[in-house]
Design an enzyme around this catalytic site. Structure first.
Site, PDB file in Angstrom:
ATOM      1  N   LYS A   1       0.881  -1.165   0.000  1.00  0.00           N
ATOM      2  CA  LYS A   1       0.000   0.000   0.000  1.00  0.00           C
ATOM      3  C   LYS A   1       0.917   1.213   0.000  1.00  0.00           C
ATOM      4  CE  LYS A   1      -3.228   2.760   2.614  1.00  0.00           C
ATOM      5  NZ  LYS A   1      -3.835   3.064   3.933  1.00  0.00           N
TER       6      LYS A   1
ATOM      7  N   GLY B   1      -8.653   9.297   8.803  1.00  0.00           N
ATOM      8  CA  GLY B   1      -9.068   9.380  10.192  1.00  0.00           C
ATOM      9  C   GLY B   1     -10.155  10.383  10.494  1.00  0.00           C
TER      10      GLY B   1
ATOM     11  N   ALA C   1      -9.700   5.518   3.291  1.00  0.00           N
ATOM     12  CA  ALA C   1      -9.690   6.653   4.220  1.00  0.00           C
ATOM     13  C   ALA C   1     -11.006   7.419   4.225  1.00  0.00           C
ATOM     14  CB  ALA C   1      -8.547   7.636   3.938  1.00  0.00           C
ATOM     15  N   GLY C   2     -11.407   7.839   5.430  1.00  0.00           N
ATOM     16  CA  GLY C   2     -12.551   8.714   5.597  1.00  0.00           C
ATOM     17  C   GLY C   2     -13.817   8.057   6.093  1.00  0.00           C
TER      18      GLY C   2
ATOM     19  N   ASN D   1      -9.327   1.773   8.952  1.00  0.00           N
ATOM     20  CA  ASN D   1      -8.688   1.428  10.218  1.00  0.00           C
ATOM     21  C   ASN D   1      -9.357   2.151  11.383  1.00  0.00           C
ATOM     22  OD1 ASN D   1      -6.364   0.234  11.806  1.00  0.00           O
ATOM     23  ND2 ASN D   1      -6.105   2.404  12.253  1.00  0.00           N
ATOM     24  N   THR D   2      -9.293   3.496  11.375  1.00  0.00           N
ATOM     25  CA  THR D   2      -9.782   4.278  12.507  1.00  0.00           C
ATOM     26  C   THR D   2     -11.258   4.035  12.785  1.00  0.00           C
ATOM     27  OG1 THR D   2      -8.160   5.988  11.949  1.00  0.00           O
ATOM     28  CG2 THR D   2      -9.906   6.599  13.477  1.00  0.00           C
TER      29      THR D   2
END
Length: 259
Positions: A100, A161, A187-188, A209-210
């Site tokens: 990645k 995040g 992301a997001g 992830n977050t």
């Protein structure tokens, strides 16, 4: 019974279209449980933040290498040279030929430096890597990455995040029309509905992830994300009804005797 609908990346089949991360969890044990609950087949690992061997139990000790494909990432790199070096270190450590690719251009927004990103992609592809670059939601950059040999392009749904969800679905759709490689939203995402919306756009997968690690109940959120990605994929393949300004009766009167 789930239909056989594998995600194909770099010639390898994955049964799940959800890719999850390894950061920000309060404990490694909880991370393990969330990985299982997510149903994911691939997990990302930040190479520059990994513990050195001999320092006790490390992150990789908590990941079943027979169950999960490791996707090393070059998080923390701000130029092509450092990203390429990090990717090569990951491969030398036996992690994966998949990478990645992150080349960050701004410390505050964590938006990518797209010029350096394309440069790094070209170098790593020539060196035999399966490159999956995190990029902006710019169709022109996405096409340049495809031309550079990327195995997929991974436009952000919103800043890393942030949990803002899919801020510009129209750009994502244009990217899907512009490139022929898989498009993965990276992301997001903040909650399960965001993941479903991303998949309903027709992207091949979602990386997060977050949204899981930072949830009040990460384990429950991991399970929710698993279901949301599956539901969004099925809905995209099923095809939604057209949007209309006015009502249309669910039970039309045409053909009913006496009308």
């Amino acid at each position: 019974m789930k239909p056989h609908d594998p995600l194909v990346l770099g010639g390898k089949e994955f049964q799940s279209r959800l890719i999850v991360g390894t950061g920000k969890y309060p404990t490694m044990e909880l991370m393990q449980q969330c990985h299982e609950a997510s149903g994911a087949d691939m997990v990302t690992v930040a190479v520059r933040r990994m513990e050195l061997p001999g320092t006790g139990k490390t992150l990789l000790d908590y990941i079943d290498r027979d169950r999960f494909t490791i996707l090393p990432n070059t998080a923390g790199c701000y130029d092509a040279d450092s990203a390429v070096l990090t990717a090569k270190l990951a491969r030398e450590a036996g992690l994966s030929d998949f990478i990645k690719l992150e080349v960050i251009g701004d410390e505050k927004t964590l938006y990518p430096d797209t010029e350096e990103l394309v440069k790094a992609t070209k170098t790593l592809v020539k060196d035999g890597f399966v490159v999956m670059p995190y990029t902006s939601d710019d169709p022109i950059v996405a096409k340049k990455l495809e031309d550079a040999g990327a195995a997929a392009v991974m436009p952000l749904g919103a800043p890393i995040g942030s949990g803002l969800g899919i801020c510009n679905p129209y750009s994502i759709r244009i990217i899907m029309e512009t490139v022929n490689v898989p498009v993965i939203v990276d992301a997001g995402v903040g909650t399960a509905s965001d993941a479903a919306v991303a998949m309903e756009l027709g992207v091949e997968a979602v990386l997060m992830n977050t949204a899981i690690a930072g949830a009040q109940d990460p384990l429950a959120m991991a399970h929710a994300m698993c279901m949301a990605v599956e539901a969004g994929r099925l809905a995209a393949k099923a095809g939604r009804i057209p949007r209309k300004l006015y009502a249309t009766a669910s039970s039309p009167l045409e053909g009913i005797i006496g009308t």
